[in-house]
Design a protein around this motif. Structure first.
Motif, PDB file in Angstrom:
ATOM      1  N   ALA A   1      -6.481  -4.692   8.351  1.00 42.65           N
ATOM      2  CA  ALA A   1      -7.868  -4.673   7.880  1.00 42.65           C
ATOM      3  C   ALA A   1      -8.679  -3.512   8.445  1.00 42.65           C
ATOM      4  O   ALA A   1      -9.837  -3.332   8.063  1.00 42.65           O
ATOM      5  CB  ALA A   1      -8.551  -5.992   8.241  1.00 42.65           C
ATOM      6  N   ALA A   2      -8.109  -2.724   9.332  1.00 44.37           N
ATOM      7  CA  ALA A   2      -8.858  -1.613   9.925  1.00 44.37           C
ATOM      8  C   ALA A   2      -9.215  -0.588   8.853  1.00 44.37           C
ATOM      9  O   ALA A   2      -8.416  -0.315   7.948  1.00 44.37           O
ATOM     10  CB  ALA A   2      -8.034  -0.957  11.024  1.00 44.37           C
ATOM     11  N   PRO A   3     -10.410  -0.009   8.909  1.00 46.39           N
ATOM     12  CA  PRO A   3     -10.822   0.987   7.905  1.00 46.39           C
ATOM     13  C   PRO A   3      -9.835   2.144   7.826  1.00 46.39           C
ATOM     14  O   PRO A   3      -9.399   2.681   8.850  1.00 46.39           O
ATOM     15  CB  PRO A   3     -12.191   1.459   8.423  1.00 46.39           C
ATOM     16  CG  PRO A   3     -12.690   0.327   9.264  1.00 46.39           C
ATOM     17  CD  PRO A   3     -11.466  -0.267   9.905  1.00 46.39           C
ATOM     18  N   GLY A   4      -9.468   2.499   6.603  1.00 49.75           N
ATOM     19  CA  GLY A   4      -8.579   3.629   6.384  1.00 49.75           C
ATOM     20  C   GLY A   4      -7.112   3.344   6.604  1.00 49.75           C
ATOM     21  O   GLY A   4      -6.274   4.229   6.411  1.00 49.75           O
ATOM     22  N   MET A   5      -6.770   2.126   7.005  1.00 52.18           N
ATOM     23  CA  MET A   5      -5.372   1.790   7.257  1.00 52.18           C
ATOM     24  C   MET A   5      -4.611   1.670   5.938  1.00 52.18           C
ATOM     25  O   MET A   5      -5.096   1.068   4.981  1.00 52.18           O
ATOM     26  CB  MET A   5      -5.280   0.470   8.022  1.00 52.18           C
ATOM     27  CG  MET A   5      -3.864   0.060   8.412  1.00 52.18           C
ATOM     28  SD  MET A   5      -3.114   1.141   9.641  1.00 52.18           S
ATOM     29  CE  MET A   5      -4.161   0.816  11.075  1.00 52.18           C
ATOM     30  N   THR A   6      -3.437   2.270   5.871  1.00 49.18           N
ATOM     31  CA  THR A   6      -2.575   2.147   4.698  1.00 49.18           C
ATOM     32  C   THR A   6      -1.310   1.402   5.085  1.00 49.18           C
ATOM     33  O   THR A   6      -1.005   1.228   6.273  1.00 49.18           O
ATOM     34  CB  THR A   6      -2.186   3.526   4.145  1.00 49.18           C
ATOM     35  OG1 THR A   6      -1.321   4.182   5.092  1.00 49.18           O
ATOM     36  CG2 THR A   6      -3.415   4.389   3.887  1.00 49.18           C
ATOM     37  N   ALA A   7      -0.560   0.986   4.079  1.00 49.64           N
ATOM     38  CA  ALA A   7       0.680   0.258   4.343  1.00 49.64           C
ATOM     39  C   ALA A   7       1.642   1.101   5.175  1.00 49.64           C
ATOM     40  O   ALA A   7       2.282   0.610   6.107  1.00 49.64           O
ATOM     41  CB  ALA A   7       1.333  -0.150   3.025  1.00 49.64           C
ATOM     42  N   ALA A   8       1.749   2.392   4.847  1.00 50.38           N
ATOM     43  CA  ALA A   8       2.642   3.266   5.606  1.00 50.38           C
ATOM     44  C   ALA A   8       2.175   3.403   7.050  1.00 50.38           C
ATOM     45  O   ALA A   8       2.987   3.497   7.973  1.00 50.38           O
ATOM     46  CB  ALA A   8       2.727   4.635   4.942  1.00 50.38           C
ATOM     47  N   ASP A   9       0.854   3.398   7.265  1.00 52.65           N
ATOM     48  CA  ASP A   9       0.324   3.460   8.630  1.00 52.65           C
ATOM     49  C   ASP A   9       0.757   2.240   9.432  1.00 52.65           C
ATOM     50  O   ASP A   9       1.131   2.347  10.604  1.00 52.65           O
ATOM     51  CB  ASP A   9      -1.207   3.528   8.611  1.00 52.65           C
ATOM     52  CG  ASP A   9      -1.735   4.846   8.053  1.00 52.65           C
ATOM     53  OD1 ASP A   9      -1.016   5.852   8.156  1.00 52.65           O
ATOM     54  OD2 ASP A   9      -2.851   4.843   7.514  1.00 52.65           O
ATOM     55  N   VAL A  10       0.692   1.066   8.805  1.00 54.75           N
ATOM     56  CA  VAL A  10       1.049  -0.168   9.497  1.00 54.75           C
ATOM     57  C   VAL A  10       2.511  -0.126   9.927  1.00 54.75           C
ATOM     58  O   VAL A  10       2.870  -0.531  11.034  1.00 54.75           O
ATOM     59  CB  VAL A  10       0.777  -1.395   8.600  1.00 54.75           C
ATOM     60  CG1 VAL A  10       1.294  -2.670   9.256  1.00 54.75           C
ATOM     61  CG2 VAL A  10      -0.714  -1.518   8.317  1.00 54.75           C
TER      62      VAL A  10
END
Length: 359
Positions: free
Chosen positions: A79-88
């Motif tokens: 849920a963090a702003p700007g977070m994408t699936a690849a980032d996770v």
């Protein structure tokens, strides 16, 4: 053992410095089943610092609680702003869970599956990308990860998929299927205390079938040679087992698109299993044991996807039934014992059963 307790209230009434004693008293251990209700409550109530501390504990039950809680933290990170699936997929939390998936303690490994399911509840796209990354160590920044994310987003915006067969939920015979229990992975994991061990493997052909060594790994196997060189065979098998256990959860594969992606990952997990030659298993007890654990999970996991993706599930099982590998045929036979698979497409189930019986 635990359903009548209000564990969230119990934990809230205690200072966290007193939790260790409370967990030890109510863990259900030693015993065949840990207190998962309490473990989930700890995962919900503990702060970030305590969850990390618990996940690193030498005490198996504390480590189970903390590992499940890491799934909560990973889900919150989505849920963090700007977070994408690849980032996770590239977050230290995801890597920490990946390492926990190869822990020598089987309850900690079960905690990983439950942690991943929390991520799936929070963000299905990130869930699929993280699992894909575990099967392909470069997937966190690869075209494969991007493709999974794009496909997932398309499926989620394309409208509702066909609902799962409501008769499955009402069928009393399903209650006897261990994969439908609140903790399907625990019920099916053969590493529990009551497990007779590798010597009692129900398919004796595995020990002697020379075709296992020659069975080709399908081209879709997502574990490339470079990744295979970086991870040992037991580690690859255990990470694949975590993926299979995580997707074999009915609530996460109710939609057709999700079930189709799960079938693809289960196919890949099967390919990982067949990629470890029987000679290596005979020479390395850890490879033999981890292969058996993965195989046992795959022995029910395909059936979980059948309600929402019957065509894709049966296509995969039909393909594996033609394999020369005893492992693959055993997986098909075990899934055919599950009522939900038989109910999904009775004619195809009967035909597949007859094909295996004719061998």
């Amino acid at each position: 053992m635990s359903s009548h307790h209000d564990y969230p209230a119990d934990l809230s009434a205690l200072p966290q410095t007193d939790w260790a004693g409370f967990l030890a008293k109510n863990s259900g251990l030693p015993g065949p089943r840990a207190n998962l209700t309490l473990a989930q409550a700890v995962a919900d109530r503990a702060d970030e610092r305590m969850l990390h501390s618990l996940s690193e504990s030498a005490d198996e039950y504390e480590a189970l609680c903390g590992t499940i809680g890491l799934g909560r933290l990973l889900a919150e990170a989505v849920a963090a702003p700007g977070m994408t699936a690849a980032d996770v997929a590239g977050l230290p939390l995801a890597r920490r869970l990946s390492e926990a998936a190869i822990d020598g303690r089987w309850r900690v490994r079960e905690g990983v599956a439950l942690a991943l399911q929390r991520l799936g509840d929070a963000d299905r796209v990130a869930f699929w990308v993280v699992l894909t990354a575990w099967l392909d160590e470069s997937a966190g920044s690869s075209e494969l990860a991007d493709s999974v994310a794009d496909t997932s987003r398309t499926a989620f915006t394309a409208g509702p998929a066909p609902a799962a067969d409501p008769a499955l939920a009402a069928d009393p015979a399903l209650a006897a299927d261990p994969a439908l229990a609140a903790d399907p992975a625990l019920a099916a994991d053969p590493v529990a205390a009551a497990d007779p061990g590798p010597a009692a493997d129900p398919d004796p052909a595995l020990a002697a079938d020379p075709a296992l060594a020659a069975d080709p790994v399908p081209a879709a196997d997502p574990v490339p040679a470079a990744a295979s060189a970086r991870a040992s065979a037991p580690d690859r098998l255990l990470r694949a087992r975590a993926v299979a256990a995580a997707v074999a959860e009915p609530r996460l594969v109710k939609e057709h698109g999700d079930a189709v992606r799960a079938v693809g990952l289960l196919d890949a997990c099967t390919a990982v299993l067949l990629g470890v030659a029987p000679e290596r298993r005979r020479a390395d007890p850890r490879s033999a044991e981890t292969a058996r654990v993965l195989r046992q999970t795959l022995g029910y996991a395909f059936s979980v996807t059948a309600a929402s993706a019957p065509d894709e599930t049966f296509a995969a099982l039909e393909r594996w039934s033609s394999s020369s590998a005893a492992d693959a045929r055993w997986i098909v036979r075990e899934n055919l014992r599950k009522v939900r698979l038989l109910r999904a497409d009775p004619p195809r189930a009967s035909a597949l059963t007859a094909r295996l019986a004719a061998e």
